[in-house]
Design a protein around this motif. Sequence first.
Motif, short mmCIF file in Angstrom:
data_model
loop_
_atom_site.label_atom_id
_atom_site.label_comp_id
_atom_site.label_asym_id
_atom_site.label_seq_id
_atom_site.Cartn_x
_atom_site.Cartn_y
_atom_site.Cartn_z
N SER A 1 -22.22 -9.69 36.76
CA SER A 1 -23.63 -9.83 37.12
C SER A 1 -24.55 -9.83 35.90
O SER A 1 -25.77 -9.94 36.04
N SER A 2 -23.99 -9.66 34.72
CA SER A 2 -24.84 -9.52 33.53
C SER A 2 -25.20 -10.88 32.92
O SER A 2 -24.56 -11.89 33.20
N GLU A 3 -26.20 -10.85 32.03
CA GLU A 3 -26.61 -12.08 31.34
C GLU A 3 -25.55 -12.56 30.36
O GLU A 3 -25.54 -13.72 29.95
N ASN A 4 -24.68 -11.62 29.96
CA ASN A 4 -23.63 -12.00 28.99
C ASN A 4 -22.55 -12.87 29.62
O ASN A 4 -21.71 -13.43 28.90
N ASN A 5 -22.57 -12.96 30.92
CA ASN A 5 -21.53 -13.74 31.60
C ASN A 5 -21.92 -15.22 31.61
O ASN A 5 -22.46 -15.75 32.57
N THR A 6 -21.63 -15.86 30.49
CA THR A 6 -22.00 -17.28 30.35
C THR A 6 -20.82 -18.15 30.78
O THR A 6 -20.20 -18.81 29.95
N GLY A 7 -20.51 -18.07 32.06
CA GLY A 7 -19.39 -18.86 32.58
C GLY A 7 -18.03 -18.31 32.22
O GLY A 7 -17.02 -19.02 32.32
N LEU A 8 -18.00 -17.04 31.78
CA LEU A 8 -16.71 -16.46 31.38
C LEU A 8 -15.93 -15.92 32.58
O LEU A 8 -14.71 -16.02 32.64
N ILE A 9 -16.65 -15.32 33.52
CA ILE A 9 -16.00 -14.88 34.76
C ILE A 9 -16.75 -15.53 35.91
O ILE A 9 -17.84 -15.10 36.28
N GLU A 10 -16.17 -16.58 36.45
CA GLU A 10 -16.80 -17.28 37.58
C GLU A 10 -16.14 -16.89 38.90
O GLU A 10 -16.67 -17.15 39.97
N TRP A 11 -14.95 -16.30 38.81
CA TRP A 11 -14.24 -15.87 40.02
C TRP A 11 -13.24 -14.80 39.64
O TRP A 11 -12.93 -14.60 38.46
N LEU A 12 -12.74 -14.10 40.64
CA LEU A 12 -11.75 -13.05 40.40
C LEU A 12 -10.52 -13.32 41.25
O LEU A 12 -10.64 -13.75 42.40
N GLU A 13 -9.38 -13.04 40.67
CA GLU A 13 -8.14 -13.18 41.44
C GLU A 13 -7.73 -11.81 42.00
O GLU A 13 -7.82 -10.81 41.29
N ILE A 14 -7.33 -11.79 43.25
CA ILE A 14 -6.86 -10.52 43.82
C ILE A 14 -5.41 -10.66 44.30
O ILE A 14 -5.01 -11.71 44.78
N VAL A 15 -4.68 -9.58 44.14
CA VAL A 15 -3.31 -9.53 44.68
C VAL A 15 -3.45 -9.04 46.13
O VAL A 15 -3.83 -7.88 46.35
N PRO A 16 -3.21 -9.90 47.11
CA PRO A 16 -3.53 -9.52 48.48
C PRO A 16 -2.83 -8.25 48.96
O PRO A 16 -3.40 -7.47 49.72
N GLU A 17 -1.62 -8.03 48.46
CA GLU A 17 -0.89 -6.82 48.89
C GLU A 17 -1.66 -5.54 48.56
O GLU A 17 -1.42 -4.51 49.17
N ASN A 18 -2.59 -5.63 47.59
CA ASN A 18 -3.38 -4.45 47.23
C ASN A 18 -4.68 -4.34 48.00
O ASN A 18 -5.42 -3.37 47.84
N ASP B 1 0.03 -10.98 58.78
CA ASP B 1 -1.19 -10.65 59.54
C ASP B 1 -2.28 -10.10 58.62
O ASP B 1 -3.45 -10.45 58.74
N GLY B 2 -1.87 -9.20 57.72
CA GLY B 2 -2.84 -8.62 56.79
C GLY B 2 -3.46 -9.68 55.90
O GLY B 2 -4.68 -9.69 55.67
N CYS B 3 -2.63 -10.58 55.39
CA CYS B 3 -3.14 -11.64 54.51
C CYS B 3 -4.07 -12.58 55.28
O CYS B 3 -5.09 -13.02 54.75
N LYS B 4 -3.69 -12.89 56.51
CA LYS B 4 -4.50 -13.82 57.29
C LYS B 4 -5.93 -13.29 57.43
O LYS B 4 -6.91 -14.00 57.20
N GLU B 5 -6.03 -12.02 57.76
CA GLU B 5 -7.34 -11.39 57.93
C GLU B 5 -8.11 -11.40 56.59
O GLU B 5 -9.29 -11.74 56.54
N LEU B 6 -7.41 -11.04 55.53
CA LEU B 6 -8.05 -10.98 54.21
C LEU B 6 -8.52 -12.36 53.75
O LEU B 6 -9.64 -12.51 53.26
N PHE B 7 -7.67 -13.37 53.91
CA PHE B 7 -8.02 -14.70 53.42
C PHE B 7 -9.25 -15.26 54.15
O PHE B 7 -10.05 -15.97 53.56
N GLN B 8 -9.34 -14.92 55.44
CA GLN B 8 -10.54 -15.35 56.18
C GLN B 8 -11.77 -14.62 55.66
O GLN B 8 -12.83 -15.21 55.46
N GLN B 9 -11.59 -13.30 55.43
CA GLN B 9 -12.70 -12.47 54.97
C GLN B 9 -13.25 -12.99 53.63
O GLN B 9 -14.47 -13.02 53.43
N ILE B 10 -12.37 -13.38 52.73
CA ILE B 10 -12.84 -13.79 51.40
C ILE B 10 -13.04 -15.30 51.30
O ILE B 10 -13.40 -15.81 50.24
N GLU B 11 -12.79 -16.00 52.39
CA GLU B 11 -12.92 -17.47 52.43
C GLU B 11 -12.12 -18.11 51.29
O GLU B 11 -12.65 -18.87 50.46
#
Lengths: 303, 247
Positions: A28-45, A94-104
Amino acid sequence: MDKNKLSKAGLGLGLRRALTQETLDFYSSENNTGLIEWLEIVPENYIYLGGRKAQQFQEVLDSGVALIPHGVNLSIGTAPETPGKPCFDPYLIDGCKELFQQIEAPWFSDHISCTRVGEYYLQNLIPVPMIQESVDIIADNVKFLQDEFQLPFLVENPSFYSTIIDAEMSEAQFINSILEQADCGMLLDVNNIYVNATNHGNYQPVEFLDSLMLERVVQVHIAGHLNGYHSHTGHKIEILDTHGEGIIDEVYEILRQLLARTEVNAILLERDSNFPELKELVEELKQIQGVVARSACDAAIQV
Amino acid sequence: MRRGNPGIKIMNQVYQLQQEIQKFMLGQPTELPEQTKSELSVYYSLVVSSLSSLMQNIYPLSRKIIGEDWDDLMRHYQNNYPSKSAIYNRLAADFYKLLSEEDLAENFPNFLSDLARYEWTEVLIHNSPDLAASSKLTPVHKIEKFSYPVTQVIEYLKTTEDDIESLRQTDIEEESEIVFFYRDHESLKNRSFVLSNTTLFVIEAIGSGKGLEEIHQSFCAHFGLKIELSALEKLIGDLQEANILID
């Protein structure tokens, strides 16, 4: 599978609990000049969460950052007892299905490996033999997952320390056959190319790139590794794929070579252990951003 | 390199290979080629190493007591308690069962299995999915009965600066302890406290949906006591204040 129909996520970082707050603050900071545009998550976590963990994940969702899932336990390499009848863990699905919908989720991915045999999880990315029967199994499994989730699936090239039995085809032929037969995309880990090229000595990284169906590469992973490892029985390997060290120049060069050959939708800096302060990862992201920018310039000049 | 895999096509070869790989990863004899076993030893070592890190995080106090036997126990656990869950830390769920195994238990103080079960229950409560309340009891909770005064052992281990070598070799007297573990639905923090038999009775009665007067009657009948309703109201008020009972 046409990667041009998928969204362009840009540059991203793995969301890891040890660095979650710092990562969100930087995002969310001004220093983020296109360096972090998205985050990867391990769904099992992030499935079946509750309490403080659910609250923390809600904070991630509230930040508005795009999330893309990358699994470790879908185990697309598991051979079903009855050939042709994929068998997945319904609790995980089932868990992944719910999560993937939640995060689009725009797509999801996992490794070409076997992490589950029968009802038991093996807790590591066990390689599958590079033979046609494995291609058939993985293609069936991937088709099942794509149908089940109604999302494109990407297979990741893993690092491996055994071929289990004699291979019937090269690593690139094996991956290409899966991509073709499953009609899926690819998550190309450029560090794994370096690790396998060094440990097995079968190819040069650039040759490997040239033999792959690069038009299917949607996402890239880039990470560090550890030199030298031996098992409890004394088996030695030159490089261990740890995601716990800084990225070396040779791996940046593979990324540059890749981007000179094809565009990709997303690039991820993968760090899973031995976490440094976020500012060190930000420096690595800047270097990746530099490689991407130079590749774009090179491509423009070629045009 | 040839590994002795036959030139003829074997039906379901990958399935059969994976059965053998599973045996290898569980420390059992397999028919895999020697070269493959040697290569797979890298995976086995990595798995045991990750397991050890996970278990040290989940069982820090048990780890203190176990001392130098830890690495052997991790290999034994890897070989005998494979996980059926895709969620990594659930792999740690059966550690107290391993510590109860007869031939192992005699090497450790008698309270160790209880201590491990206590540590695991805390993790279980912390990681539990949010649940809908089915009674007036806070939904994420667990009542565990221990054979030893495990909360006293924990207090000692957390506060002592002494060498714990003596505790490692000491059995303690059996004395049952009932602990109520729960996640405070407001702070989301783990909380726990030791229950008396009477409080346990009241909590179980509330959990089964009984009203105050019904609980009062059954309490007096069960314990052969005659207590004032107001004493029970006071106890219920305390449970509400501790967020064990919710509105």
